[in-house]
Scaffold this active site. Structure first.
Site, PDB file in Angstrom:
ATOM      1  CG  HIS A  37       2.489  -0.103   5.838  1.00 39.86           C
ATOM      2  ND1 HIS A  37       3.467   0.466   5.070  1.00 39.86           N
ATOM      3  CD2 HIS A  37       1.373   0.655   5.664  1.00 39.86           C
ATOM      4  CE1 HIS A  37       2.973   1.521   4.444  1.00 39.86           C
ATOM      5  NE2 HIS A  37       1.707   1.656   4.789  1.00 39.86           N
ATOM      6  CD  GLN A 153      -5.565   7.446   7.477  1.00 37.53           C
ATOM      7  OE1 GLN A 153      -5.542   7.880   6.343  1.00 37.53           O
ATOM      8  NE2 GLN A 153      -4.851   6.390   7.843  1.00 37.53           N
TER       9      GLN A 153
HETATM   10  O1  PAF Z   1      -3.367   5.336   5.708  1.00 44.60           O
HETATM   11  C1  PAF Z   1      -3.543   4.850   4.566  1.00 44.60           C
HETATM   12  O2  PAF Z   1      -2.686   4.116   4.023  1.00 44.60           O
HETATM   13  C2  PAF Z   1      -4.811   5.161   3.793  1.00 44.60           C
HETATM   14  O3  PAF Z   1      -5.233   6.466   4.040  1.00 44.60           O
HETATM   15  C3  PAF Z   1      -5.937   4.157   4.060  1.00 44.60           C
HETATM   16  C4  PAF Z   1      -6.374   4.167   5.519  1.00 44.60           C
HETATM   17  C5  PAF Z   1      -5.483   2.774   3.660  1.00 44.60           C
HETATM   18  C6  PAF Z   1      -7.179   4.521   3.224  1.00 44.60           C
HETATM   19  O4  PAF Z   1      -6.886   4.503   1.858  1.00 44.60           O
END
Ligand code: PAF
Length: 285
Positions: A37, A153
């Site tokens: 992150h 995603q």
């Molecule tokens: O990747 C993530 O942490 C989640 O899927 C996100 C993009 C924050 C959506 O809740």
């Protein structure tokens, strides 16, 4: 660092940045932050004047209540990390703030959401697309950063932004890896010491596929190479290997005639409490 728990607060903060002529980058998270992150935050900081992060464990992307309940919540530690990284404002809404009573609107990329991981996790990518749309509408950032590790995603979000003409630029950040190649994930801490060592097999298998591809191998050869590499590690159970067109995620066969993505899922540990790791690699992009 400003911490906002309601929509009005984060909107006012972003409006003030804009009034000062500053542009805004966004990093959306569900908290339980790790170095992966923070790589997204660092990329956003390098590119934009201000960075907003969001922490919201989104109920609509979880398949069941137990999973949702078990999801780690480490708000204090997350805020310390975000502040140290120089994030300007954090949005931490409640479920009611994000999904007010009577909420009934969904966003779904019909094809991309319902293939591959979307088949084993029905509704997951619809939940992701819906909450990311809400977060984009609330924060109104110029650009947002997502990890390549969650490859499907990323493609869902790119497609949604394109199809709905959303005025935001999506940036992808390469998967952050440990020194031995293991992709960083909050799940890695659940591996036993032996499985942690064995888990480097995911990276090795993807490297082998990349070497085969460079030598002109077919998709079937790559799949066999991955299966052989994983099969040689007795602690690993191959769950899925998807070799697909990089942008559409459509299945491919024979000699590749465009960029590919390989998406790999491998399980470790006793089946009743297995740890499922994913990794991915793009080829020819
Ligand atoms: O990747 C993530 O942490 C989640 O899927 C996100 C993009 C924050 C959506 O809740």
């Amino acid at each position: 660092m400003l911490v906002c728990r309601d929509i009005a607060g984060i909107r006012a903060a972003v409006a003030a940045y804009r009034a000062a002529g500053e542009d805004v980058g966004l990093v959306t998270t569900m908290g339980a932050l790790h170095a992966g992150h923070m790589a997204l935050v660092a990329a956003a900081k390098a590119a934009r004047d201000r960075v907003v992060a969001t922490i919201f464990v989104n109920p609509t992307q979880f398949g069941n209540a137990v999973d949702l309940e078990k999801y780690p919540r480490t708000e204090a530690a997350d805020l310390t990390m975000l502040e140290a990284a120089g994030v300007d404002a954090v949005f931490i809404p409640s479920v009611e703030e994000m999904y007010p009573p009577g909420d009934e609107t969904i966003v779904e990329t019909i094809k991309l959401a319902n293939m591959l991981h979307g088949v084993v996790r029905p509704g997951h990518f619809r939940g992701v697309a819906t909450v990311v749309t809400k977060l984009f509408n609330i924060v109104q950032a110029d650009a947002a950063w997502f990890g390549e590790k969650d490859y499907q995603q990323l493609q869902v979000i790119r497609r949604m932004v394109r199809d709905l003409h959303m005025p935001i630029t999506i940036h992808a950040v390469p998967t952050l890896r440990e020194a031995d190649g293991l992709a960083m994930s909050s799940r890695n801490v659940r591996l036993s010491a032996e499985d942690r060592q064995a888990a480097t097999v995911l990276h090795r298998a993807l490297e082998r596929a990349a070497t085969l591809a460079a030598g002109g191998a077919t998709v079937e050869d790559m799949r066999a190479g991955i299966a052989a590499e994983i099969g040689a590690e007795p602690r690993a159970r191959l769950k899925a290997v998807d070799i697909v067109a990089a942008d559409t995620l459509a299945p491919v066969a024979g000699p590749p005639d465009g960029p590919l993505a390989i998406m790999l899922s491998v399980a470790f540990g006793p089946p009743a409490a297995e740890v499922l790791l994913i990794d991915q690699r793009e080829i020819g992009k």
